[in-house]
Write an enzyme that holds these catalytic residues in place. Structure first.
Site, short mmCIF file in Angstrom:
data_model
loop_
_atom_site.label_atom_id
_atom_site.label_comp_id
_atom_site.label_asym_id
_atom_site.label_seq_id
_atom_site.Cartn_x
_atom_site.Cartn_y
_atom_site.Cartn_z
N ASP A 38 12.59 0.08 2.72
CA ASP A 38 11.86 1.23 3.26
C ASP A 38 12.81 2.21 3.96
OD1 ASP A 38 9.22 1.03 2.45
OD2 ASP A 38 8.82 -0.56 3.90
N HIS B 220 28.17 2.11 -3.65
CA HIS B 220 26.80 2.32 -4.12
C HIS B 220 26.36 3.77 -3.88
CE1 HIS B 220 25.62 -1.84 -5.04
NE2 HIS B 220 26.49 -2.15 -4.10
N GLU C 179 24.07 5.39 -5.18
CA GLU C 179 22.61 5.58 -5.22
C GLU C 179 22.01 5.59 -3.82
OE1 GLU C 179 24.23 2.87 -5.96
OE2 GLU C 179 23.07 1.02 -5.76
N CYS D 220 29.46 -0.93 -8.50
CA CYS D 220 29.88 -2.15 -7.81
C CYS D 220 30.17 -3.25 -8.82
CB CYS D 220 28.85 -2.54 -6.75
SG CYS D 220 29.60 -3.51 -5.44
N GLY E 245 5.60 2.45 3.64
CA GLY E 245 6.95 3.01 3.82
C GLY E 245 6.96 4.47 3.41
N LEU F 183 0.83 -1.21 0.00
CA LEU F 183 0.00 0.00 0.00
C LEU F 183 0.87 1.26 0.00
CD1 LEU F 183 -2.82 -0.84 2.57
CD2 LEU F 183 -2.93 -0.85 0.08
N1 GLN Z 1 29.17 -9.61 -6.60
C1 GLN Z 1 30.11 -8.57 -6.40
C2 GLN Z 1 30.82 -8.69 -5.08
O1 GLN Z 1 30.40 -9.39 -4.20
C3 GLN Z 1 29.46 -7.20 -6.52
C4 GLN Z 1 28.47 -6.91 -5.45
C5 GLN Z 1 27.60 -5.72 -5.75
O2 GLN Z 1 27.48 -5.31 -6.90
N2 GLN Z 1 26.95 -5.15 -4.75
O3 GLN Z 1 31.84 -8.08 -4.88
#
Ligand code: GLN
Length: 536
Positions: free
Chosen positions: A70, A513, A515, A379, A17, A14
């Site tokens: 969330d 990451h 993002e 990554c 979050g 729904l």
């Molecule tokens: N599989 C890769 C690692 O373990 C990349 C992991 C990811 O992209 N978060 O290093």
């Protein structure tokens, strides 16, 4: 200090979050010190090992917790970083209880759901508090699920606790029956009965609906569910999720809640200026940019929730609407890669695990590199860029990651030891799958005069990680000679963090990451720069 509990009824998905995050935004915009925490009913100890197909993305906090997506909404809306202690699952609660039992902490008692499990839930709710004015507890799942019963019982108990003032918001769904030409309130009535069975009377009912909710339906819900009419709050769809806070405030959600908590809302005026400005921007985007995201979980968009949002944030900053083309990596090969990426202004390969779809991703990277198409590798997307360049530029034919082939030339491999907070952390090929990753925020040093330095405009950055494998530093000089520079390294100079190309308009791979740290009011510079170059 006040506790606000948010439960859900009738159906899952729904948007509880986003509702919790929006409520927190409204309270924060009235200058309250707010915090949101999530309790999930499933029995996994954390979502780290759950498939993104089933559960959506695993969100990672600065302090290295693998949490529910969330928490990403919470951070993006409140502009505050969440902590490990902001999320817990039934699995973790039971595991705490069982550990205590093994240690003999219960002094021979028979361990039961009430009081041992419920006490553990209450302990969590009362732990690690920092003088917040209002703490919102979002309860995952749907009222009526077996798993959520101990949570409801804990809430019932804690609400009786003398020194805690609290309110409970129940979010339900009001379906529209076209044959009857009516909105139906019965499912809501039933789900409130479920709550009453658990001894809980909601204070506010938020009604998700695709249509405007008429006065009769509001009266009915008020009458049958025993809440005041002005505490039945319509929660209609918004054009953009970032409009939800202002939409809810129009229906006086924040005001109503504050009154329940005995505050005078007038003393805490609402300032939504930054959000209103953002909405104006969103509603007047002039350009469109097409981004091809080559991934594995392209069927369920929630698998890449933060990525999706970060791209949108980068677009808004460039007055552009981002159209994401989700491309299944398993369907890409050398022959069709051009067609698959047709019309894409830029290519992004996101994080991922396992060998499936690797070939297609590498083809997409090669295509972007050779055709000067902006490329952003995150990554796994960075690791694969390293493999692609090693194979096709450095001519190391069997270059690979030991994640995919242990007998190959590992340009990407397991880092068997690394240091966090001065302790050496070890892992090897046989380590448990849960909890053996480089997780959470780590610093990286950027090279002056590099492209990333010009994007971040600073020397030291801190970004969140979630991976087991690392680029092998032994190959760095070979890459350098061909114009591929590791322009970001861990502060000790051992772990490559950023790869960029000197021979390409925008070719950047990052081991972290970014993002996870992009927020609508403060978009991440890498995404802003990526979208900008895609628009060229
Ligand atoms: N599989 C890769 C690692 O373990 C990349 C992991 C990811 O992209 N978060 O290093």
């Amino acid at each position: 200090m006040h506790f606000v509990f948010i439960t859900g009824g009738v159906a899952s998905s729904l948007g509880k979050g986003i509702a919790s995050a929006s409520l927190a935004t409204l309270l924060k915009s009235r200058k309250f010190k707010v915090r949101i925490r999530k309790l999930d009913p499933y029995l996994n100890v954390d979502p780290g090992t759950m498939s993104p197909y089933q559960h959506g993305e695993v969100y990672v906090t600065d302090d290295g917790a693998e949490t529910d997506l969330d928490l990403g909404h919470y951070e993006r809306f409140t502009n505050q970083s969440a902590k490990k202690s902001d999320s817990i699952s039934s699995g973790k609660i039971y595991s705490n209880v069982l550990n205590k039992e093994r240690k003999g902490e219960y002094l021979g008692a028979t361990i039961q759901v009430i009081p041992h499990v419920t006490n553990e839930i209450k302990n969590f709710m009362n732990s690690d508090l920092n003088n917040e004015d209002i703490i919102i507890y979002e309860i995952g799942g749907t009222v009526g699920d077996i798993e959520s019963l101990p949570f409801l019982e804990a809430i019932r108990q804690i609400r009786n606790d003398k020194n805690i003032s609290s309110a409970l918001i129940h979010m339900t769904y009001i379906p529209y029956l076209s044959s009857a030409g009516e909105l139906k309130t019965k499912p809501t009535q039933h789900s409130v009965k479920e709550l009453l069975n658990a001894g809980i009377q909601p204070d506010i009912i938020m009604c998700r609906s695709e249509r405007a909710i008429d006065k009769d339906s509001i009266s009915k819900i008020s009458l049958f569910c025993n809440v005041k009419k002005d505490s039945v709050i319509p929660a209609l769809n918004a054009k953009s999720i970032y409009e939800v806070p202002s939409l809810y405030s129009k229906y006086k959600l924040d005001e109503t809640l504050l009154k329940h908590l005995n505050y005078n809302p007038r003393k805490y005026p609402l300032n939504l200026k930054p959000w209103n400005k953002l909405i104006l921007k969103i509603n007047s985007l002039k350009k469109v940019v097409n981004i091809g995201v080559v991934g594995k979980y392209t069927n369920l968009k929630d698998s890449y929730k933060s990525l999706n949002e970060a791209l949108i944030h980068g677009g808004i900053e460039n007055s552009s609407k981002v159209e994401i083309k989700w491309i299944n990596a398993e369907k890409i090969n050398k022959k069709n890669v051009k067609d698959k990426l047709y019309n894409c202004d830029g290519v992004l390969v996101p994080g991922g695990f396992g060998v499936r779809g690797i070939g297609g991703k590498i083809e997409a990277i090669r295509y972007a590199r050779k055709n000067n198409l902006p490329y952003f590798g995150i990554c796994l997307g960075m690791q694969l860029a390293v493999i692609e360049i090693a194979r096709n530029v450095l001519r190391i034919k069997n270059a690979n990651s030991s994640e995919f082939n242990s007998k190959s030339k590992s340009v990407v491999g397991l880092m068997t030891e690394w240091v966090k907070n001065n302790t050496i952390i070890k892992r090897n090929i046989n380590s448990d799958k849960g909890g053996t990753m480089r997780l959470g925020s780590y610093k990286a040093k950027l090279k002056k005069n590099s492209k990333v330095f010009s994007i971040y405009k600073k020397n030291i950055i801190s970004e969140r990680h979630r991976h087991r494998y690392e680029v092998n530093e032994k190959f760095i000089s070979k890459f350098n000679k061909k114009g591929y520079i590791f322009s970001g390294m861990s502060p000790d100079g051992i772990l490559p963090e950023v790869l960029e190309s000197n021979n390409h308009p925008w070719f950047i791979g990052v081991q972290f990451h970014p993002e996870l740290k992009s927020r609508p009011l403060t978009p991440h510079p890498l995404f802003v720069s990526f979208i900008k170059s895609c628009l060229k």
